[in-house]
Design a protein around this motif. Structure first.
Motif, PDB file in Angstrom:
ATOM      1  N   GLN A   1       7.605  12.456   4.174  1.00 11.89           N
ATOM      2  CA  GLN A   1       7.086  10.878   3.979  1.00 11.89           C
ATOM      3  C   GLN A   1       6.692  11.577   2.400  1.00 11.89           C
ATOM      4  O   GLN A   1       6.708  10.572   0.981  1.00 11.89           O
ATOM      5  CB  GLN A   1       6.267  10.239   4.139  1.00 11.89           C
ATOM      6  CG  GLN A   1       7.062   9.160   5.287  1.00 11.89           C
ATOM      7  CD  GLN A   1       5.804   9.072   6.265  1.00 11.89           C
ATOM      8  OE1 GLN A   1       4.488   8.630   5.966  1.00 11.89           O
ATOM      9  NE2 GLN A   1       6.382   7.889   6.676  1.00 11.89           N
TER      10      GLN A   1
ATOM     11  N   TYR B   1       8.206   2.717   4.082  1.00  4.51           N
ATOM     12  CA  TYR B   1       8.250   3.484   5.567  1.00  4.51           C
ATOM     13  C   TYR B   1       7.759   2.888   6.067  1.00  4.51           C
ATOM     14  O   TYR B   1       7.574   2.156   7.935  1.00  4.51           O
ATOM     15  CB  TYR B   1       7.326   4.850   5.767  1.00  4.51           C
ATOM     16  CG  TYR B   1       8.583   5.461   4.713  1.00  4.51           C
ATOM     17  CD1 TYR B   1       9.025   6.292   5.829  1.00  4.51           C
ATOM     18  CD2 TYR B   1       7.940   6.727   3.829  1.00  4.51           C
ATOM     19  CE1 TYR B   1       9.595   7.204   5.193  1.00  4.51           C
ATOM     20  CE2 TYR B   1       8.936   7.083   2.808  1.00  4.51           C
ATOM     21  CZ  TYR B   1       9.923   7.899   3.831  1.00  4.51           C
ATOM     22  OH  TYR B   1      10.377   8.907   3.603  1.00  4.51           O
ATOM     23  N   GLY B   2       6.689   1.492   6.098  1.00  5.60           N
ATOM     24  CA  GLY B   2       6.052   0.330   6.927  1.00  5.60           C
ATOM     25  C   GLY B   2       4.541   0.771   7.402  1.00  5.60           C
ATOM     26  O   GLY B   2       4.052   0.428   8.179  1.00  5.60           O
ATOM     27  N   GLY B   3       4.521   2.453   7.813  1.00  7.84           N
ATOM     28  CA  GLY B   3       3.527   2.953   8.483  1.00  7.84           C
ATOM     29  C   GLY B   3       3.700   4.366   8.686  1.00  7.84           C
ATOM     30  O   GLY B   3       4.340   4.856   8.161  1.00  7.84           O
TER      31      GLY B   3
ATOM     32  N   GLY C   1      -1.864   4.276   3.968  1.00 13.26           N
ATOM     33  CA  GLY C   1      -1.434   3.387   2.937  1.00 13.26           C
ATOM     34  C   GLY C   1      -2.911   2.309   2.817  1.00 13.26           C
ATOM     35  O   GLY C   1      -2.804   1.607   3.320  1.00 13.26           O
TER      36      GLY C   1
ATOM     37  N   TRP D   1       5.448   3.422  -0.668  1.00  6.15           N
ATOM     38  CA  TRP D   1       5.463   3.944   1.170  1.00  6.15           C
ATOM     39  C   TRP D   1       5.979   3.281   2.012  1.00  6.15           C
ATOM     40  O   TRP D   1       5.988   2.811   2.457  1.00  6.15           O
ATOM     41  CB  TRP D   1       4.094   4.883   1.220  1.00  6.15           C
ATOM     42  CG  TRP D   1       3.972   5.263   2.355  1.00  6.15           C
ATOM     43  CD1 TRP D   1       4.027   6.004   2.834  1.00  6.15           C
ATOM     44  CD2 TRP D   1       2.860   4.663   3.204  1.00  6.15           C
ATOM     45  NE1 TRP D   1       4.180   6.950   3.814  1.00  6.15           N
ATOM     46  CE2 TRP D   1       3.299   5.601   4.666  1.00  6.15           C
ATOM     47  CE3 TRP D   1       2.516   3.520   3.690  1.00  6.15           C
ATOM     48  CZ2 TRP D   1       2.211   5.046   5.357  1.00  6.15           C
ATOM     49  CZ3 TRP D   1       1.701   2.921   4.562  1.00  6.15           C
ATOM     50  CH2 TRP D   1       2.057   4.004   6.094  1.00  6.15           C
ATOM     51  N   ARG D   2       5.140   1.539   1.179  1.00  3.83           N
ATOM     52  CA  ARG D   2       4.786   0.557   2.898  1.00  3.83           C
ATOM     53  C   ARG D   2       6.117   0.070   2.987  1.00  3.83           C
ATOM     54  O   ARG D   2       6.668  -0.563   3.782  1.00  3.83           O
ATOM     55  CB  ARG D   2       3.536  -0.807   2.362  1.00  3.83           C
ATOM     56  CG  ARG D   2       3.727  -1.468   3.279  1.00  3.83           C
ATOM     57  CD  ARG D   2       2.001  -2.178   2.729  1.00  3.83           C
ATOM     58  NE  ARG D   2       1.193  -1.572   2.873  1.00  3.83           N
ATOM     59  CZ  ARG D   2      -0.163  -1.372   1.923  1.00  3.83           C
ATOM     60  NH1 ARG D   2       0.818  -1.802   0.842  1.00  3.83           N
ATOM     61  NH2 ARG D   2      -0.879  -0.797   2.079  1.00  3.83           N
ATOM     62  N   ARG D   3       6.549  -0.601   1.143  1.00  5.90           N
ATOM     63  CA  ARG D   3       8.112  -0.766   1.612  1.00  5.90           C
ATOM     64  C   ARG D   3       9.249   0.431   2.103  1.00  5.90           C
ATOM     65  O   ARG D   3      10.591   0.032   2.826  1.00  5.90           O
ATOM     66  CB  ARG D   3       8.544  -0.963   0.051  1.00  5.90           C
ATOM     67  CG  ARG D   3       8.468  -2.348  -0.349  1.00  5.90           C
ATOM     68  CD  ARG D   3       8.778  -3.109  -1.984  1.00  5.90           C
ATOM     69  NE  ARG D   3       9.495  -1.681  -3.015  1.00  5.90           N
ATOM     70  CZ  ARG D   3       8.773  -1.213  -4.251  1.00  5.90           C
ATOM     71  NH1 ARG D   3       7.552  -2.319  -4.227  1.00  5.90           N
ATOM     72  NH2 ARG D   3       8.739  -0.586  -4.296  1.00  5.90           N
TER      73      ARG D   3
ATOM     74  N   ALA E   1       1.540   3.108  -3.121  1.00  9.36           N
ATOM     75  CA  ALA E   1       1.083   2.542  -1.566  1.00  9.36           C
ATOM     76  C   ALA E   1       1.701   1.621  -1.652  1.00  9.36           C
ATOM     77  O   ALA E   1       2.698   2.049  -0.207  1.00  9.36           O
ATOM     78  CB  ALA E   1      -0.583   2.265  -1.279  1.00  9.36           C
ATOM     79  N   GLU E   2       2.069   0.849  -2.251  1.00 10.54           N
ATOM     80  CA  GLU E   2       3.381  -0.351  -2.707  1.00 10.54           C
ATOM     81  C   GLU E   2       4.732   0.368  -2.049  1.00 10.54           C
ATOM     82  O   GLU E   2       5.574   0.039  -1.197  1.00 10.54           O
ATOM     83  CB  GLU E   2       3.255  -1.515  -2.937  1.00 10.54           C
ATOM     84  CG  GLU E   2       4.096  -2.012  -3.020  1.00 10.54           C
ATOM     85  CD  GLU E   2       4.121  -3.549  -2.200  1.00 10.54           C
ATOM     86  OE1 GLU E   2       5.232  -3.589  -1.832  1.00 10.54           O
ATOM     87  OE2 GLU E   2       3.038  -3.898  -1.586  1.00 10.54           O
TER      88      GLU E   2
END
Length: 186
Positions: free
Chosen positions: A153, A140-142, A175, A136-138, A133-134
């Protein structure tokens, strides 16, 4: 004239180990390549001086079997605490876990001739969802706007070594919170 040898296998190994941790297999391969290279250079130098032609086994003829010599150096390094596969594994996992999934980490360790012990494997398994999740968040952010974006993704995350199930859960949930609590029963 005897072949030109590296200053000392032990010194060279210690220099490499001072730069970073190495697995036994990785260091063995490097030391053997070093001996082979020095034997080739010595053979070229001897041929250039008009001396007798020496084959690639020149180093072994003068100093014994290079593999035996390297294994003796590795054993000494392990006995004196300079070389440790456990320390290498811990270092490599620590360096890679923030960016890569379990599959990628295990594959890289296998390439270096080591494997994760059961405790380390379990610890990585428990944190894989949060780590994915981290990442992915870094990156793509969303959530992606369309199916093609979600596939892109997912492909990225699987390429980073995260399991398809974890990737699917991260992408579908947009996420999950990264609080370390994974309620899965994987």
């Amino acid at each position: 004239m005897p072949p030109v040898r590296p200053a000392s296998l032990k010194v060279r190994a210690l220099q490499w180990l001072a730069q970073r941790e190495h697995s036994r297999q990785e260091l063995r391969d490097k030391l053997l390549r070093l001996l082979q290279r020095s034997a080739r250079e010595a053979a070229r130098a001897a041929a250039g001086e008009g001396g007798a032609q020496h084959g690639p086994d020149t180093d072994a003829d003068v100093h014994g079997d290079p593999a035996v010599e390297v294994d003796a150096v590795l054993q000494w390094l392990e006995q004196h605490g300079h070389l440790s596969d456990a320390r290498f594994t811990e270092s490599r996992v620590h360096a890679r876990q923030a960016r890569f999934g379990n599959r990628r980490i295990q594959q890289e360790l296998q390439q270096h001739g080591v494997t994760l012990d059961a405790d380390a494997r379990q610890a990585l398994q428990q944190t894989e969802l949060a780590r994915a999740a981290e990442v992915w968040r870094r990156k793509y952010g969303g959530a992606a706007a369309d199916a093609a974006g979600r596939v892109r993704q997912m492909r990225f995350m699987v390429g980073r070594g995260f399991s398809p199930d974890v990737v699917r859960r991260v992408i579908q949930a947009g996420g999950p919170a990264v609080d370390g609590s994974d309620t899965s029963t994987d």
